[in-house]
Write a protein that holds these residues in place. Structure first.
Motif, PDB file in Angstrom:
ATOM      1  N   ARG A   1       0.815  -1.214   0.000  1.00  0.00           N
ATOM      2  CA  ARG A   1       0.000   0.000   0.000  1.00  0.00           C
ATOM      3  C   ARG A   1       0.849   1.265   0.000  1.00  0.00           C
ATOM      4  O   ARG A   1       0.334   2.362  -0.236  1.00  0.00           O
ATOM      5  CB  ARG A   1      -1.001   0.000   1.149  1.00  0.00           C
ATOM      6  CG  ARG A   1      -0.471  -0.068   2.516  1.00  0.00           C
ATOM      7  CD  ARG A   1      -1.605  -0.272   3.532  1.00  0.00           C
ATOM      8  NE  ARG A   1      -1.086  -0.364   4.863  1.00  0.00           N
ATOM      9  CZ  ARG A   1      -0.982   0.653   5.700  1.00  0.00           C
ATOM     10  NH1 ARG A   1      -1.380   1.849   5.343  1.00  0.00           N
ATOM     11  NH2 ARG A   1      -0.483   0.471   6.905  1.00  0.00           N
TER      12      ARG A   1
ATOM     13  N   CYS B   1      -0.065  -4.526   3.030  1.00  0.00           N
ATOM     14  CA  CYS B   1      -0.734  -4.638   1.728  1.00  0.00           C
ATOM     15  C   CYS B   1      -2.157  -4.085   1.762  1.00  0.00           C
ATOM     16  O   CYS B   1      -2.839  -4.164   2.777  1.00  0.00           O
ATOM     17  CB  CYS B   1      -0.780  -6.097   1.291  1.00  0.00           C
ATOM     18  SG  CYS B   1       0.860  -6.796   1.038  1.00  0.00           S
ATOM     19  N   ASP B   2      -2.581  -3.555   0.610  1.00  0.00           N
ATOM     20  CA  ASP B   2      -3.981  -3.160   0.450  1.00  0.00           C
ATOM     21  C   ASP B   2      -4.701  -4.054  -0.560  1.00  0.00           C
ATOM     22  O   ASP B   2      -5.907  -3.928  -0.759  1.00  0.00           O
ATOM     23  CB  ASP B   2      -4.123  -1.682   0.088  1.00  0.00           C
ATOM     24  CG  ASP B   2      -3.469  -1.311  -1.225  1.00  0.00           C
ATOM     25  OD1 ASP B   2      -2.934  -2.182  -1.935  1.00  0.00           O
ATOM     26  OD2 ASP B   2      -3.493  -0.107  -1.553  1.00  0.00           O
ATOM     27  N   GLU B   3      -3.964  -4.958  -1.184  1.00  0.00           N
ATOM     28  CA  GLU B   3      -4.531  -5.990  -2.042  1.00  0.00           C
ATOM     29  C   GLU B   3      -3.710  -7.250  -1.836  1.00  0.00           C
ATOM     30  O   GLU B   3      -2.485  -7.195  -1.740  1.00  0.00           O
ATOM     31  CB  GLU B   3      -4.484  -5.605  -3.521  1.00  0.00           C
ATOM     32  CG  GLU B   3      -5.343  -4.431  -3.891  1.00  0.00           C
ATOM     33  CD  GLU B   3      -5.147  -3.945  -5.313  1.00  0.00           C
ATOM     34  OE1 GLU B   3      -5.619  -2.834  -5.604  1.00  0.00           O
ATOM     35  OE2 GLU B   3      -4.518  -4.658  -6.120  1.00  0.00           O
TER      36      GLU B   3
ATOM     37  N   SER C   1      -4.216 -11.713  -2.770  1.00  0.00           N
ATOM     38  CA  SER C   1      -5.100 -12.805  -3.177  1.00  0.00           C
ATOM     39  C   SER C   1      -4.287 -14.044  -3.494  1.00  0.00           C
ATOM     40  O   SER C   1      -3.070 -13.986  -3.692  1.00  0.00           O
ATOM     41  CB  SER C   1      -5.958 -12.399  -4.378  1.00  0.00           C
ATOM     42  OG  SER C   1      -5.165 -11.862  -5.411  1.00  0.00           O
TER      43      SER C   1
ATOM     44  N   PRO D   1      -9.637 -13.321  -1.959  1.00  0.00           N
ATOM     45  CA  PRO D   1      -8.855 -12.266  -1.322  1.00  0.00           C
ATOM     46  C   PRO D   1      -8.312 -12.729   0.031  1.00  0.00           C
ATOM     47  O   PRO D   1      -8.935 -13.527   0.721  1.00  0.00           O
ATOM     48  CB  PRO D   1      -9.856 -11.118  -1.154  1.00  0.00           C
ATOM     49  CG  PRO D   1     -11.197 -11.746  -1.260  1.00  0.00           C
ATOM     50  CD  PRO D   1     -11.056 -13.020  -2.026  1.00  0.00           C
TER      51      PRO D   1
ATOM     52  N   PRO E   1      -7.657  -2.949   3.418  1.00  0.00           N
ATOM     53  CA  PRO E   1      -7.967  -3.328   2.040  1.00  0.00           C
ATOM     54  C   PRO E   1      -8.321  -2.114   1.182  1.00  0.00           C
ATOM     55  O   PRO E   1      -8.986  -1.190   1.640  1.00  0.00           O
ATOM     56  CB  PRO E   1      -9.162  -4.266   2.179  1.00  0.00           C
ATOM     57  CG  PRO E   1      -9.795  -3.892   3.479  1.00  0.00           C
ATOM     58  CD  PRO E   1      -8.665  -3.429   4.360  1.00  0.00           C
TER      59      PRO E   1
ATOM     60  N   HIS F   1      -9.662  -4.813  -3.698  1.00  0.00           N
ATOM     61  CA  HIS F   1      -9.252  -6.022  -2.984  1.00  0.00           C
ATOM     62  C   HIS F   1     -10.332  -7.113  -2.976  1.00  0.00           C
ATOM     63  O   HIS F   1     -10.091  -8.234  -3.420  1.00  0.00           O
ATOM     64  CB  HIS F   1      -8.851  -5.668  -1.549  1.00  0.00           C
ATOM     65  CG  HIS F   1      -8.540  -6.847  -0.705  1.00  0.00           C
ATOM     66  ND1 HIS F   1      -7.433  -7.644  -0.931  1.00  0.00           N
ATOM     67  CD2 HIS F   1      -9.189  -7.397   0.342  1.00  0.00           C
ATOM     68  CE1 HIS F   1      -7.420  -8.631  -0.043  1.00  0.00           C
ATOM     69  NE2 HIS F   1      -8.475  -8.503   0.742  1.00  0.00           N
TER      70      HIS F   1
END
Length: 145
Positions: free
Chosen positions: A12, A82-84, A86, A113, A119, A123
């Protein structure tokens, strides 16, 4: 049949890059020596996103790597960094690694996710930009001897 694992993490902020790279170096050494690791590829995507594509002898071999050593120590950091994030897994015919286009397709259609504290807007539904597959590198097992 190889067990394939694909992960995607997006930092992020670039301020997390030094810590991420330190953990990445340690986990790369771990995976190369991991029992059951067949090979893989790394992808540095735009916007501080990083992908891994790995093939394993089995789900159990992948989990043994994931839940021990440097990888286990790194995972809690990503919840904050992290903001994403998976992951997607599948079994496939043949020993060839899937192409990045297939990894991207499967991530969007079958992926889930990861749990994150911060998030971003893309996300939960995995609606991130298509992967830019120009900066990739092979990941090979360390051979005994």
């Amino acid at each position: 049949m190889p067990f394939v694992s694909v992960t995607r993490l997006r930092l992020r902020s670039p301020r997390f890059l030094p810590g991420f790279m330190w953990h990445n170096t340690r986990t790369l050494a771990q995976v190369k020596a991991a029992a059951g690791f067949r090979g893989g590829s790394l992808l540095a995507d735009r916007g501080w996103a990083f992908w891994t594509l790995t093939a394993w002898d089995s789900l159990e071999a992948m989990r043994a790597y994931m839940t021990t050593g440097p990888h286990r120590a790194a995972m809690p950091r990503f919840v904050d960094w992290c903001d994403e994030g998976s992951v997607v897994h599948w079994e496939q015919e043949g020993d060839a690694l899937p192409a990045w286009a297939e990894a991207n397709r499967r991530m969007r259609s079958e992926g889930r996710p990861s749990k994150l504290r911060h998030p971003g807007p893309h996300h939960a539904d995995l609606s991130f930009r298509p992967a830019r597959t120009t900066i990739t590198g092979p990941l090979r097992p360390k051979r005994a001897g």
